[in-house]
Design a protein around this motif. Structure first.
Motif, PDB file in Angstrom:
ATOM      1  N   MET A   1       0.849  -1.284   0.131  1.00  0.00           N
ATOM      2  CA  MET A   1      -0.186   0.004   0.004  1.00  0.00           C
ATOM      3  C   MET A   1       0.885   1.140   0.050  1.00  0.00           C
ATOM      4  N   THR A   2       0.222   2.252  -0.605  1.00  0.00           N
ATOM      5  CA  THR A   2       1.200   3.670  -0.516  1.00  0.00           C
ATOM      6  C   THR A   2       0.116   4.748  -0.153  1.00  0.00           C
ATOM      7  N   ASP A   3       0.929   5.724   0.061  1.00  0.00           N
ATOM      8  CA  ASP A   3       0.152   7.160   0.543  1.00  0.00           C
ATOM      9  C   ASP A   3      -1.074   6.800   1.512  1.00  0.00           C
ATOM     10  N   ILE A   4      -0.656   6.090   2.520  1.00  0.00           N
ATOM     11  CA  ILE A   4      -1.590   5.617   3.545  1.00  0.00           C
ATOM     12  C   ILE A   4      -1.986   6.925   4.470  1.00  0.00           C
ATOM     13  N   ASP A   5      -3.113   7.172   4.728  1.00  0.00           N
ATOM     14  CA  ASP A   5      -3.405   8.543   5.375  1.00  0.00           C
ATOM     15  C   ASP A   5      -3.538   8.056   7.022  1.00  0.00           C
ATOM     16  N   GLY A   9      -6.381   5.510   7.768  1.00  0.00           N
ATOM     17  CA  GLY A   9      -5.740   4.346   7.480  1.00  0.00           C
ATOM     18  C   GLY A   9      -6.055   3.750   6.074  1.00  0.00           C
ATOM     19  N   LEU A  10      -6.444   4.857   5.144  1.00  0.00           N
ATOM     20  CA  LEU A  10      -6.907   4.330   3.873  1.00  0.00           C
ATOM     21  C   LEU A  10      -5.458   4.839   3.040  1.00  0.00           C
ATOM     22  N   GLY A  11      -5.424   4.003   2.053  1.00  0.00           N
ATOM     23  CA  GLY A  11      -4.230   4.096   1.146  1.00  0.00           C
ATOM     24  C   GLY A  11      -4.858   3.560  -0.405  1.00  0.00           C
ATOM     25  N   TYR A  12      -3.652   3.294  -0.990  1.00  0.00           N
ATOM     26  CA  TYR A  12      -3.742   2.597  -2.367  1.00  0.00           C
ATOM     27  C   TYR A  12      -3.001   1.284  -2.421  1.00  0.00           C
TER      28      TYR A  12
END
Length: 46
Positions: A1-5, A9-12
């Motif tokens: 996962m990348t760009d985790i907020d 806890g959301l990401g790509y």
């Protein structure tokens, strides 16, 4: 996962990891077709 907020806890999801042996892990990047399939599944369409 990348760009985790950190707040949500959301990401790509950018790849699915698979064991390659000898201590290596491989995860080829997902393609544009993978993104289209995910979006269609999320909408409940083909």
């Amino acid at each position: 996962m990348t760009d985790i907020d950190p707040a949500t806890g959301l990401g790509y999801l950018t790849a699915v990891e698979s064991g390659a042996g000898n201590g290596y892990v491989v995860g080829p990047p997902l393609s544009a077709e993978s993104e289209q399939l995910y979006e269609a599944a999320d909408r409940g369409t083909r």
